[in-house]
Design a protein around this motif. Structure first.
Motif, PDB file in Angstrom:
ATOM      1  N   GLU A 204      -9.358  35.054 -13.612  1.00  0.00           N
ATOM      2  CA  GLU A 204     -10.146  33.889 -14.020  1.00  0.00           C
ATOM      3  C   GLU A 204      -9.275  32.635 -14.116  1.00  0.00           C
ATOM      4  N   HIS A 205      -8.111  32.765 -14.705  1.00  0.00           N
ATOM      5  CA  HIS A 205      -7.253  31.591 -14.879  1.00  0.00           C
ATOM      6  C   HIS A 205      -6.557  31.211 -13.579  1.00  0.00           C
ATOM      7  N   SER A 206      -6.290  32.198 -12.752  1.00  0.00           N
ATOM      8  CA  SER A 206      -5.790  31.891 -11.417  1.00  0.00           C
ATOM      9  C   SER A 206      -6.831  31.091 -10.643  1.00  0.00           C
ATOM     10  N   ALA A 207      -8.099  31.473 -10.801  1.00  0.00           N
ATOM     11  CA  ALA A 207      -9.184  30.744 -10.131  1.00  0.00           C
ATOM     12  C   ALA A 207      -9.225  29.291 -10.586  1.00  0.00           C
ATOM     13  N   ILE A 208      -9.137  29.062 -11.895  1.00  0.00           N
ATOM     14  CA  ILE A 208      -9.152  27.698 -12.441  1.00  0.00           C
ATOM     15  C   ILE A 208      -7.939  26.924 -11.934  1.00  0.00           C
ATOM     16  N   PHE A 209      -6.784  27.587 -11.943  1.00  0.00           N
ATOM     17  CA  PHE A 209      -5.538  26.988 -11.483  1.00  0.00           C
ATOM     18  C   PHE A 209      -5.663  26.550 -10.030  1.00  0.00           C
TER      19      PHE A 209
ATOM     20  N   GLU B  58     -13.514  18.374 -16.593  1.00  0.00           N
ATOM     21  CA  GLU B  58     -14.479  18.077 -17.641  1.00  0.00           C
ATOM     22  C   GLU B  58     -14.965  19.351 -18.325  1.00  0.00           C
ATOM     23  N   LYS B  59     -15.171  20.409 -17.531  1.00  0.00           N
ATOM     24  CA  LYS B  59     -15.660  21.663 -18.092  1.00  0.00           C
ATOM     25  C   LYS B  59     -15.140  22.839 -17.282  1.00  0.00           C
ATOM     26  N   ILE B  60     -14.863  23.933 -17.980  1.00  0.00           N
ATOM     27  CA  ILE B  60     -14.479  25.189 -17.340  1.00  0.00           C
ATOM     28  C   ILE B  60     -15.624  26.179 -17.495  1.00  0.00           C
ATOM     29  N   ILE B  61     -15.954  26.858 -16.418  1.00  0.00           N
ATOM     30  CA  ILE B  61     -16.923  27.951 -16.483  1.00  0.00           C
ATOM     31  C   ILE B  61     -16.176  29.243 -16.200  1.00  0.00           C
ATOM     32  N   LEU B  62     -15.937  30.015 -17.270  1.00  0.00           N
ATOM     33  CA  LEU B  62     -15.251  31.301 -17.158  1.00  0.00           C
ATOM     34  C   LEU B  62     -16.276  32.379 -16.837  1.00  0.00           C
TER      35      LEU B  62
ATOM     36  N   GLY C 100     -13.266  36.174 -24.890  1.00  0.00           N
ATOM     37  CA  GLY C 100     -12.851  35.260 -25.950  1.00  0.00           C
ATOM     38  C   GLY C 100     -11.376  34.929 -25.845  1.00  0.00           C
ATOM     39  N   PHE C 101     -10.564  35.938 -25.565  1.00  0.00           N
ATOM     40  CA  PHE C 101      -9.135  35.707 -25.356  1.00  0.00           C
ATOM     41  C   PHE C 101      -8.918  34.741 -24.190  1.00  0.00           C
ATOM     42  N   GLU C 102      -9.657  34.963 -23.114  1.00  0.00           N
ATOM     43  CA  GLU C 102      -9.479  34.117 -21.934  1.00  0.00           C
ATOM     44  C   GLU C 102      -9.908  32.680 -22.198  1.00  0.00           C
ATOM     45  N   MET C 103     -10.910  32.499 -23.050  1.00  0.00           N
ATOM     46  CA  MET C 103     -11.319  31.151 -23.428  1.00  0.00           C
ATOM     47  C   MET C 103     -10.177  30.442 -24.156  1.00  0.00           C
ATOM     48  N   ILE C 104      -9.540  31.142 -25.093  1.00  0.00           N
ATOM     49  CA  ILE C 104      -8.419  30.544 -25.837  1.00  0.00           C
ATOM     50  C   ILE C 104      -7.252  30.272 -24.894  1.00  0.00           C
ATOM     51  N   GLU C 105      -6.992  31.214 -24.015  1.00  0.00           N
ATOM     52  CA  GLU C 105      -5.919  31.028 -23.033  1.00  0.00           C
ATOM     53  C   GLU C 105      -6.188  29.811 -22.162  1.00  0.00           C
ATOM     54  N   ALA C 106      -7.433  29.641 -21.734  1.00  0.00           N
ATOM     55  CA  ALA C 106      -7.792  28.502 -20.886  1.00  0.00           C
ATOM     56  C   ALA C 106      -7.592  27.179 -21.624  1.00  0.00           C
ATOM     57  N   LYS C 107      -7.903  27.166 -22.903  1.00  0.00           N
ATOM     58  CA  LYS C 107      -7.702  25.946 -23.707  1.00  0.00           C
ATOM     59  C   LYS C 107      -6.257  25.466 -23.595  1.00  0.00           C
TER      60      LYS C 107
ATOM     61  N   LEU D  99      -3.825  26.524 -21.387  1.00  0.00           N
ATOM     62  CA  LEU D  99      -3.309  26.357 -20.033  1.00  0.00           C
ATOM     63  C   LEU D  99      -3.767  25.061 -19.381  1.00  0.00           C
ATOM     64  N   PHE D 100      -5.016  24.667 -19.696  1.00  0.00           N
ATOM     65  CA  PHE D 100      -5.615  23.560 -18.949  1.00  0.00           C
ATOM     66  C   PHE D 100      -6.011  22.368 -19.824  1.00  0.00           C
ATOM     67  N   ASP D 101      -5.629  22.386 -21.096  1.00  0.00           N
ATOM     68  CA  ASP D 101      -5.895  21.258 -22.001  1.00  0.00           C
ATOM     69  C   ASP D 101      -7.371  20.885 -22.046  1.00  0.00           C
ATOM     70  N   VAL D 102      -8.206  21.900 -22.162  1.00  0.00           N
ATOM     71  CA  VAL D 102      -9.648  21.692 -22.241  1.00  0.00           C
ATOM     72  C   VAL D 102     -10.138  22.204 -23.587  1.00  0.00           C
ATOM     73  N   SER D 103     -10.938  21.396 -24.283  1.00  0.00           N
ATOM     74  CA  SER D 103     -11.480  21.816 -25.570  1.00  0.00           C
ATOM     75  C   SER D 103     -12.383  23.032 -25.395  1.00  0.00           C
ATOM     76  N   PRO D 104     -12.334  23.983 -26.350  1.00  0.00           N
ATOM     77  CA  PRO D 104     -13.239  25.139 -26.281  1.00  0.00           C
ATOM     78  C   PRO D 104     -14.708  24.746 -26.185  1.00  0.00           C
ATOM     79  N   GLN D 105     -15.057  23.566 -26.716  1.00  0.00           N
ATOM     80  CA  GLN D 105     -16.431  23.089 -26.601  1.00  0.00           C
ATOM     81  C   GLN D 105     -16.829  22.844 -25.147  1.00  0.00           C
ATOM     82  N   ASN D 106     -15.830  22.661 -24.292  1.00  0.00           N
ATOM     83  CA  ASN D 106     -16.072  22.412 -22.873  1.00  0.00           C
ATOM     84  C   ASN D 106     -15.702  23.618 -22.007  1.00  0.00           C
TER      85      ASN D 106
END
Length: 383
Positions: free
Chosen positions: A151-156, A165-169, A215-222, A224-231
């Motif tokens: 998932e994070h490789s995909a975002i990367f 603006e927003k991440i969709i995990l 949930g872990f991946e959401m925190i990790e994404a926050k 790694l990519f400087d995105v608020s969990p709200q987004n």
């Protein structure tokens, strides 16, 4: 020159697949160090095949067996958790693949960052437990962190030069996606270990069943990519073809698609920024008549809600949550507690352990110990 790799957790799912990638490109990669926790037999087999400079077994009880098995090989033998943290500092190492499970990955990751090693991050708990600290250290030491999780490789890969603006995990939904709350109250360990898409270790498979992994991946994404969990949005995608998406301020959405093969993101992390030609099967869209998405049910999967609560609280709360989850999952895998008790252990531990708003490393160590002890007593009380 070949890139020299330290593979922490080489006997686990990510570790073994990393070695498959190394074997696929012998002219590009070489194993310098292999480490394992308990699986000494597989570590011996890997060491004989890849002939690294050194191997480390975390469980010191296996040291003599490891040493005897490799006595005819020019391989240095070490044992103990401290040895794993020390070995990553070795000068020849270019990339440290952190494929260890759970909290155990934190200390060696810190030491590798301080030694200016590129981090191929597969141990998501490192950022869950101490994301703020890891991010500060990576900036201070100018150490790149390249995500290995699909998932994070995909975002990367989708990120580009524009701010997200927003991440969709995306999440497969696990084996209980269609289960009612009543059905989930009675699931067994065997049920929970039947992941519909991925073959993984037992711990992460249970985390996938509860959606704690997401949930872990959401925190990790926050982090790694400087995105608020709200987004950061979670989308259940049972086909597991779209590995994640990013949305930009103009409304554009980029998605990365691929087969259900972890060697793809591993290969990319090791070769970045290049892409290596591979003989692995490619994605063919005609295999999929439809790609569907749905929102997860936070009532049936409360651990996902706890992860959002923990990151919103900040401080040492994600560390507390992770420690409790590790103990609870171990209890479930040992047939000590029932499936619904995993969430109860995590919730009660998060409510009990002292909150620290701005923790440093020693605070995380202390918090982890307290939370584990408390969760362990809870597990005993549920028997």
């Amino acid at each position: 020159m070949k890139k020299q790799l330290a593979i922490l957790g080489s006997t686990g799912s990510i570790g073994t697949q990393t070695l498959e990638v190394v074997a696929e490109y012998p002219d590009l990669f070489e194993v310098y160090t292999l480490t394992a926790n308990n699986n000494v037999d597989l570590l011996i087999e890997q060491a004989k095949h890849f002939n690294p400079d050194s191997v480390v077994i975390a469980n010191e009880a296996h040291y003599n067996k490891l040493k005897e098995a490799l006595k005819d090989f020019p391989i240095k033998i070490y044992a103990g958790e401290n040895a794993i943290s020390e070995i990553v500092e070795a000068a020849p190492i270019d990339i440290v693949v952190t494929a260890m499970v759970g909290y155990s990955g934190l200390k060696p990751t810190i030491r590798a960052i301080e030694a200016h090693k590129t981090i191929a991050l597969a141990n998501k708990e490192t950022l869950v437990v101490a994301g703020d600290l890891i991010k500060r250290l990576a900036l201070e030491y100018r150490t790149p962190i390249i995500p290995v999780d699909s998932e994070h490789s995909a975002i990367f890969q989708c990120e580009g030069d524009n701010p997200i603006e927003k991440i969709i995990l995306t999440a497969s939904g696990g084996p209980f996606r269609k289960f009612t709350a009543e059905q989930m109250a009675h699931v067994t360990k065997s049920d929970a270990l039947k992941h519909p898409k991925w073959h993984m270790g037992h711990k992460i498979t249970i985390d996938s069943a509860t959606l704690m992994n997401k949930g872990f991946e959401m925190i990790e994404a926050k982090w790694l990519f400087d995105v608020s969990p709200q987004n950061i949005e979670i989308a259940v995608h049972p086909q597991s073809v779209v590995h994640s998406m990013v949305q930009f301020k103009d409304g554009s959405v980029k998605a990365q698609l691929g087969t259900q093969d972890m060697r793809l993101p591993i290969r990319y992390a090791l070769s970045y920024p290049a892409r290596l030609e591979s003989s692995a099967p490619k994605l063919t869209l005609e295999q999929y008549s439809e790609l569907t998405f749905e929102y997860p049910d936070f009532e049936r999967f409360p651990l996902l809600r706890y992860a959002f609560d923990a990151v919103a609280t900040g401080g040492n709360m994600p560390c507390i949550m992770n420690a409790a989850n590790e103990i609870a999952v171990a209890g479930f895998l040992n047939d000590t507690i029932a499936y619904p008790d995993i969430a109860r252990v995590v919730s009660e531990t998060m409510e009990h352990i002292e909150f620290i708003e701005s923790p440093e490393y020693e605070d995380y160590v202390h918090t982890n110990k307290l939370a584990r002890n408390y969760a362990t007593e809870l597990v005993k009380s549920y028997q």
